[in-house]
Design a protein around this motif. Structure first.
Motif, PDB file in Angstrom:
ATOM      1  N   ASP A 159       0.817  -1.206   0.000  1.00 12.33           N
ATOM      2  CA  ASP A 159       0.000   0.000   0.000  1.00 12.33           C
ATOM      3  C   ASP A 159       0.853   1.258   0.000  1.00 12.33           C
ATOM      4  O   ASP A 159       2.086   1.205  -0.079  1.00 12.33           O
ATOM      5  N   GLU A 160       0.184   2.387   0.114  1.00  7.95           N
ATOM      6  CA  GLU A 160       0.827   3.673   0.283  1.00  7.95           C
ATOM      7  C   GLU A 160       0.032   4.457   1.321  1.00  7.95           C
ATOM      8  O   GLU A 160      -1.105   4.095   1.641  1.00  7.95           O
ATOM      9  N   VAL A 161       0.633   5.528   1.842  1.00  9.93           N
ATOM     10  CA  VAL A 161      -0.054   6.336   2.850  1.00  9.93           C
ATOM     11  C   VAL A 161      -0.817   7.456   2.155  1.00  9.93           C
ATOM     12  O   VAL A 161      -0.235   8.185   1.340  1.00  9.93           O
ATOM     13  N   PRO A 162      -2.112   7.603   2.438  1.00 10.66           N
ATOM     14  CA  PRO A 162      -2.864   8.727   1.843  1.00 10.66           C
ATOM     15  C   PRO A 162      -2.260  10.068   2.238  1.00 10.66           C
ATOM     16  O   PRO A 162      -1.590  10.189   3.276  1.00 10.66           O
ATOM     17  N   ARG A 163      -2.508  11.073   1.435  1.00  8.17           N
ATOM     18  CA  ARG A 163      -1.878  12.383   1.675  1.00  8.17           C
ATOM     19  C   ARG A 163      -2.572  13.204   2.750  1.00  8.17           C
ATOM     20  O   ARG A 163      -1.917  13.909   3.511  1.00  8.17           O
ATOM     21  N   SER A 164      -3.896  13.146   2.825  1.00  9.97           N
ATOM     22  CA  SER A 164      -4.602  13.981   3.804  1.00  9.97           C
ATOM     23  C   SER A 164      -4.780  13.248   5.123  1.00  9.97           C
ATOM     24  O   SER A 164      -4.969  12.028   5.150  1.00  9.97           O
ATOM     25  N   GLU A 165      -4.726  13.988   6.219  1.00 15.97           N
ATOM     26  CA  GLU A 165      -4.879  13.391   7.550  1.00 15.97           C
ATOM     27  C   GLU A 165      -6.250  12.733   7.711  1.00 15.97           C
ATOM     28  O   GLU A 165      -6.373  11.678   8.321  1.00 15.97           O
ATOM     29  N   GLU A 166      -7.281  13.389   7.143  1.00 14.17           N
ATOM     30  CA  GLU A 166      -8.623  12.831   7.256  1.00 14.17           C
ATOM     31  C   GLU A 166      -8.703  11.472   6.564  1.00 14.17           C
ATOM     32  O   GLU A 166      -9.268  10.518   7.109  1.00 14.17           O
ATOM     33  N   THR A 167      -8.097  11.379   5.380  1.00 13.79           N
ATOM     34  CA  THR A 167      -8.128  10.119   4.655  1.00 13.79           C
ATOM     35  C   THR A 167      -7.267   9.071   5.332  1.00 13.79           C
ATOM     36  O   THR A 167      -7.577   7.875   5.279  1.00 13.79           O
ATOM     37  N   VAL A 168      -6.191   9.510   6.006  1.00 15.93           N
ATOM     38  CA  VAL A 168      -5.341   8.568   6.740  1.00 15.93           C
ATOM     39  C   VAL A 168      -6.155   7.835   7.792  1.00 15.93           C
ATOM     40  O   VAL A 168      -6.024   6.618   7.970  1.00 15.93           O
ATOM     41  N   GLU A 169      -6.998   8.550   8.501  1.00 18.98           N
ATOM     42  CA  GLU A 169      -7.821   7.913   9.534  1.00 18.98           C
ATOM     43  C   GLU A 169      -8.808   6.920   8.919  1.00 18.98           C
ATOM     44  O   GLU A 169      -9.041   5.834   9.468  1.00 18.98           O
ATOM     45  N   LEU A 170      -9.383   7.274   7.787  1.00 20.34           N
ATOM     46  CA  LEU A 170     -10.291   6.356   7.092  1.00 20.34           C
ATOM     47  C   LEU A 170      -9.531   5.134   6.579  1.00 20.34           C
ATOM     48  O   LEU A 170     -10.044   4.002   6.614  1.00 20.34           O
ATOM     49  N   TRP A 171      -8.313   5.368   6.098  1.00 20.57           N
ATOM     50  CA  TRP A 171      -7.437   4.283   5.624  1.00 20.57           C
ATOM     51  C   TRP A 171      -7.134   3.313   6.762  1.00 20.57           C
ATOM     52  O   TRP A 171      -7.201   2.092   6.593  1.00 20.57           O
TER      53      TRP A 171
END
Length: 279
Positions: free
Chosen positions: A166-178
Motif C-alpha cells: 500500500d501507500e499512505v494517503p496524503r490527507s490526515e482525514e483520509t489517513v484515519e479512514l485508511w
C-alpha cells in the motif's frame, strides 16, 4: 515450526528468531512451465505446481498464492455493490488462489502460504482512476469490507500470512479512514491467527498504524521497532543484503514489491545462495 511462528506473530507474541525469508516471487514462477503469469493465475493446479517448484528450486519455506493486481478491486466491485466472502470467491483468480491454497494444505512439507494484495489506499486510487466519484469515507468503508471478505476466504482456506502492499494517503482525514479499512481487514486476519503484514512503498512513514504489522524498508526505519515487525527488502535481488541470524529484530523478510517476472531463475538462485552465506 514456521506456521506456528506466524500464528504467534499474529498475536504479537513468540520469541525472536531468524526471520522467515519470504520474497514476493509470483510471476517469475510461470517460467517453470514456460507459460504467461496470466495463464498461471487462472489455473489452480498450474499455480500450485509452478510456484511450488520454484520454491523447491530456491529452497524456500514459503509459497505465494497471489500477488497484488487487479483481482482484488474486481472481486470487491464498485461502492454500493454487495460484498462478502461468497461474492469475492466468484472471481476467477481469487477462486484459483483459494483452490491452490487447499492443495498446498495437503503438502507434507508444510509451506507457509502467503497472500499478497493491494491495500486500501492503492485500491482507492484504482477506483478513482476507473471513475468512482464516491466519497473517500464511503469508498474506504466498502474497500475495507471487501478486503475483509477476501482475507476471510483465504484464512478459512488455510493461508498463514496476508500481506498488504500500500501507500499512505496524503490527507490526515483520509489517513484515519485508511486506518479504519486496514483495521477491518486486519481484525479478520488476526481472528483467524493470520498476521496482517503492511508494506508501504515510497517515502518514509512517521507512525506505522497499529491495525497491521509493519514491514518497513531500511530507508523508512533502519532500526528495530518497539513491537514485532517484518522487513521489506528491495524488489531487485541483486540489492539484497545478507539474511539476519537468530538475534534479528524482524520476524519475516519480504520485498517491497513483486520481483520482476522476467528475472532468470538461475540468477535468482545465485542471489538466494549469496544472502544465506555464513548462516
Amino acid at each position: 515450526m514456521w506456521r506456528k511462528r506466524m500464528q504467534d506473530l499474529s498475536r504479537s507474541a513468540g520469541k525472536p528468531h531468524a526471520p522467515l525469508f519470504a520474497p514476493l516471487l509470483f510471476g517469475v514462477a510461470a517460467q517453470i512451465e514456460s507459460i504467461t503469469p496470466e495463464a498461471m493465475v487462472r489455473d489452480a493446479t498450474r499455480l500450485r505446481k509452478n510456484v511450488g517448484e520454484l520454491r523447491r528450486v530456491l529452497g524456500l519455506d514459503v509459497v505465494h498464492c497471489m500477488a497484488p493486481g487487479e483481482a482484488e478491486s474486481h472481486a470487491i466491485g464498485p461502492v454500493g455493490s454487495e460484498v462478502g466472502p461468497e461474492i469475492v470467491v466468484r472471481h476467477e483468480k481469487i477462486a484459483a488462489s483459494l483452490e491452490a491454497v487447499r492443495q498446498w494444505q495437503a503438502d507434507a512439507s508444510e509451506p507457509v502460504i502467503i497472500a499478497a494484495m493491494h491495500g486500501p489506499a492503492m485500491l482507492l486510487k484504482r477506483s478513482r482512476a476507473e471513475g468512482c466519484d464516491a466519497s473517500d469515507e464511503a469508498s474506504l468503508q466498502h474497500i475495507g469490507r471487501g478486503l475483509a471478505a477476501i482475507v476471510r476466504a483465504l484464512a478459512e482456506a488455510g493461508v498463514h500470512v496476508v500481506q498488504f502492499h500500500d501507500e499512505v494517503p496524503r490527507s490526515e482525514e483520509t489517513v484515519e479512514l485508511w486506518k479504519g479499512a486496514l483495521g477491518t481487514a486486519g481484525n479478520v486476519a488476526r481472528f483467524h491467527r493470520v498476521p496482517p503484514m503492511l508494506v508501504i512503498g515510497g517515502a518514509a512513514i512517521g507512525h506505522w498504524p497499529a491495525q497491521a504489522i509493519p514491514c518497513p524498508t531500511d530507508e523508512q526505519h533502519p532500526s528495530a521497532l518497539s513491537r514485532p515487525h517484518g522487513r521489506a527488502w528491495p524488489a531487485e535481488p541483486g540489492q539484497w543484503p545478507r539474511l539476519p541470524g537468530e538475534a534479528a529484530a524482524e520476524r519475516i523478510v519480504t520485498t517491497v514489491a513483486e520481483v520482476r517476472g522476467d528475472i532468470e531463475i538461475g540468477a535468482l538462485l545465485a542471489d538466494v545462495r549469496r544472502i544465506r552465506e555464513d548462516r
